[in-house]
Design a protein around this motif. Structure first.
Motif, PDB file in Angstrom:
ATOM      1  N   ALA A  47      -7.097   2.985  -3.269  1.00 36.57           N
ATOM      2  CA  ALA A  47      -6.110   1.932  -3.038  1.00 36.57           C
ATOM      3  C   ALA A  47      -6.196   1.497  -1.586  1.00 36.57           C
ATOM      4  O   ALA A  47      -6.094   2.329  -0.679  1.00 36.57           O
ATOM      5  N   ALA A  48      -6.385   0.206  -1.366  1.00 35.82           N
ATOM      6  CA  ALA A  48      -6.490  -0.328  -0.006  1.00 35.82           C
ATOM      7  C   ALA A  48      -5.305  -1.251   0.263  1.00 35.82           C
ATOM      8  O   ALA A  48      -5.117  -2.244  -0.443  1.00 35.82           O
ATOM      9  N   GLY A  49      -4.531  -0.901   1.255  1.00 34.46           N
ATOM     10  CA  GLY A  49      -3.363  -1.699   1.621  1.00 34.46           C
ATOM     11  C   GLY A  49      -2.076  -0.945   1.375  1.00 34.46           C
ATOM     12  O   GLY A  49      -1.785  -0.576   0.239  1.00 34.46           O
ATOM     13  N   THR A  50      -1.312  -0.683   2.409  1.00 30.81           N
ATOM     14  CA  THR A  50      -0.040   0.017   2.262  1.00 30.81           C
ATOM     15  C   THR A  50       1.072  -0.768   2.952  1.00 30.81           C
ATOM     16  O   THR A  50       0.824  -1.633   3.795  1.00 30.81           O
ATOM     17  N   GLU A  51       2.285  -0.451   2.553  1.00 33.09           N
ATOM     18  CA  GLU A  51       3.472  -0.990   3.217  1.00 33.09           C
ATOM     19  C   GLU A  51       4.485   0.130   3.339  1.00 33.09           C
ATOM     20  O   GLU A  51       4.405   1.134   2.626  1.00 33.09           O
ATOM     21  N   LEU A  52       5.433  -0.042   4.247  1.00 32.13           N
ATOM     22  CA  LEU A  52       6.439   0.987   4.486  1.00 32.13           C
ATOM     23  C   LEU A  52       7.542   0.859   3.448  1.00 32.13           C
ATOM     24  O   LEU A  52       8.275  -0.131   3.405  1.00 32.13           O
ATOM     25  N   ASP A  54      10.739   3.012   1.911  1.00 35.90           N
ATOM     26  CA  ASP A  54      11.622   4.168   2.108  1.00 35.90           C
ATOM     27  C   ASP A  54      11.068   5.119   3.171  1.00 35.90           C
ATOM     28  O   ASP A  54      11.122   6.337   3.021  1.00 35.90           O
ATOM     29  N   GLY A  55      10.517   4.514   4.211  1.00 30.17           N
ATOM     30  CA  GLY A  55      10.021   5.300   5.337  1.00 30.17           C
ATOM     31  C   GLY A  55       8.664   5.933   5.126  1.00 30.17           C
ATOM     32  O   GLY A  55       8.192   6.683   5.977  1.00 30.17           O
ATOM     33  N   VAL A  56       8.016   5.621   3.996  1.00 26.93           N
ATOM     34  CA  VAL A  56       6.706   6.216   3.690  1.00 26.93           C
ATOM     35  C   VAL A  56       5.710   5.095   3.420  1.00 26.93           C
ATOM     36  O   VAL A  56       6.012   4.121   2.729  1.00 26.93           O
ATOM     37  N   HIS A  57       4.509   5.230   3.951  1.00 30.68           N
ATOM     38  CA  HIS A  57       3.457   4.255   3.689  1.00 30.68           C
ATOM     39  C   HIS A  57       2.943   4.458   2.267  1.00 30.68           C
ATOM     40  O   HIS A  57       2.513   5.543   1.894  1.00 30.68           O
ATOM     41  N   ALA A  58       3.019   3.409   1.467  1.00 31.95           N
ATOM     42  CA  ALA A  58       2.637   3.516   0.059  1.00 31.95           C
ATOM     43  C   ALA A  58       1.950   2.233  -0.384  1.00 31.95           C
ATOM     44  O   ALA A  58       2.076   1.177   0.242  1.00 31.95           O
ATOM     45  N   ASN A  59       1.215   2.338  -1.483  1.00 36.43           N
ATOM     46  CA  ASN A  59       0.525   1.200  -2.071  1.00 36.43           C
ATOM     47  C   ASN A  59       1.296   0.749  -3.309  1.00 36.43           C
ATOM     48  O   ASN A  59       1.638   1.567  -4.167  1.00 36.43           O
ATOM     49  N   PRO A  84      -5.046   2.250   4.671  1.00 34.73           N
ATOM     50  CA  PRO A  84      -3.975   1.393   5.198  1.00 34.73           C
ATOM     51  C   PRO A  84      -4.224  -0.101   5.072  1.00 34.73           C
ATOM     52  O   PRO A  84      -3.303  -0.860   4.765  1.00 34.73           O
ATOM     53  N   ASP A  85      -5.455  -0.549   5.326  1.00 32.92           N
ATOM     54  CA  ASP A  85      -5.697  -1.983   5.460  1.00 32.92           C
ATOM     55  C   ASP A  85      -6.025  -2.657   4.125  1.00 32.92           C
ATOM     56  O   ASP A  85      -6.846  -2.161   3.351  1.00 32.92           O
ATOM     57  N   PRO A  86      -5.416  -3.829   3.833  1.00 35.40           N
ATOM     58  CA  PRO A  86      -5.656  -4.544   2.580  1.00 35.40           C
ATOM     59  C   PRO A  86      -6.925  -5.388   2.621  1.00 35.40           C
ATOM     60  O   PRO A  86      -6.896  -6.623   2.555  1.00 35.40           O
ATOM     61  N   VAL A  87      -8.043  -4.696   2.730  1.00 38.87           N
ATOM     62  CA  VAL A  87      -9.355  -5.347   2.764  1.00 38.87           C
ATOM     63  C   VAL A  87     -10.269  -4.606   1.801  1.00 38.87           C
ATOM     64  O   VAL A  87      -9.861  -3.633   1.160  1.00 38.87           O
ATOM     65  N   ILE A  91     -14.694  -1.531   3.964  1.00 36.63           N
ATOM     66  CA  ILE A  91     -14.230  -1.875   5.304  1.00 36.63           C
ATOM     67  C   ILE A  91     -12.995  -1.059   5.656  1.00 36.63           C
ATOM     68  O   ILE A  91     -12.881  -0.513   6.758  1.00 36.63           O
ATOM     69  N   ALA A  92     -12.070  -0.960   4.706  1.00 38.27           N
ATOM     70  CA  ALA A  92     -10.838  -0.192   4.941  1.00 38.27           C
ATOM     71  C   ALA A  92     -11.163   1.272   5.224  1.00 38.27           C
ATOM     72  O   ALA A  92     -10.545   1.901   6.097  1.00 38.27           O
TER      73      ALA A  92
END
Length: 230
Positions: A47-52, A54-59, A84-87, A91-92
């Motif tokens: 999985a490429a790309g996360t967002e915060l 509930d305080g946790v980085h998730a996809n 982390p990166d949505p690429v 590359i991610a």
């Protein structure tokens, strides 16, 4: 693969491109399979790309798959690689200093078959999305050796994309078990003609036709599951 594993159902979901609705189809498929199998679980190997959240980085794709599952599994199994990166994954992974190991991903999928009766594995991007400088999502699918469900995003160019992807799947010695027609462009002309053409050319079951929806609900989608999946 052991006899016990071979009795379990596992399906690899790929798409004609990114953004064609693989996660929607995968989660809806989990709901459909849950009517026939007690323990169903989704897997997003990469999985490429996360967002915060509930305080946790998730996809968001991983979250959706977990919400559709009927059993809980260790996160390192249903999402072994979270970038982390949505690429593009290659590359991610390079930006995160991570090496994507296909053998490890396969081992995680095999472990999931011991914990669940049915496993839906959602690939990243399109079938040939790069995972590294030398390997692609097609290499992962080939290593897994699972029947493939192809999600076709109905928009201009989809016929070419669907035929090319089908050719690539079969060239790897994999079984295209079915396909899904997903109306991703409400303004596309001759959508039914496109579906009819692909039904003739692909020669595999049309498992679902998904109408265009601004906010689709996977629980409301109807699937015509092949007998082998029931």
């Amino acid at each position: 693969m052991t006899n016990a594993q071979s009795e379990k159902l596992s399906i690899f979901v790929t798409g004609t491109d990114t953004g064609v609705g693989k996660t929607l189809v995968s989660t809806a498929l989990l709901h459909a399979l849950a009517q026939h199998h007690g323990r169903v679980v989704g897997m997003k190997p990469v999985a490429a790309g996360t967002e915060l959240i509930d305080g946790v980085h998730a996809n968001e794709d991983v979250i959706a798959l977990r919400a559709a599952a009927t059993c809980s599994v260790p996160p390192e199994l249903d999402n072994p690689v979270l970038l982390p990166d949505p690429v593009s994954p290659h590359i991610a992974a390079a930006r995160a200093g991570v090496r994507i190991d296909i053998a490890h991903l396969v081992a995680c999928q095999r472990a999931l078959t011991e914990l669940a009766d049915a496993v839906v594995v959602e690939g990243a991007g399109g079938f040939l999305v790069p995972l590294s400088d030398t390997e692609t999502g097609a290499d992962l699918a080939q290593a897994l050796g699972l029947p493939v469900l192809l999600v076709v995003g109905l928009r201009l160019g989809c016929l070419n994309h669907a035929l090319l992807t089908t050719e690539a799947i079969r060239a790897r010695g994999l079984t295209l078990a079915g396909w899904v027609a997903n109306h991703v462009d409400a303004n596309m002309l001759a959508q039914e003609n496109n579906i009819a053409f692909l039904q003739q050319k692909l020669q595999v079951p049309l498992v679902a036709t998904i109408p265009f929806q601004c906010s689709p609900n996977p629980r409301t989608l109807s699937f015509n599951l092949p007998q082998a999946w029931q």
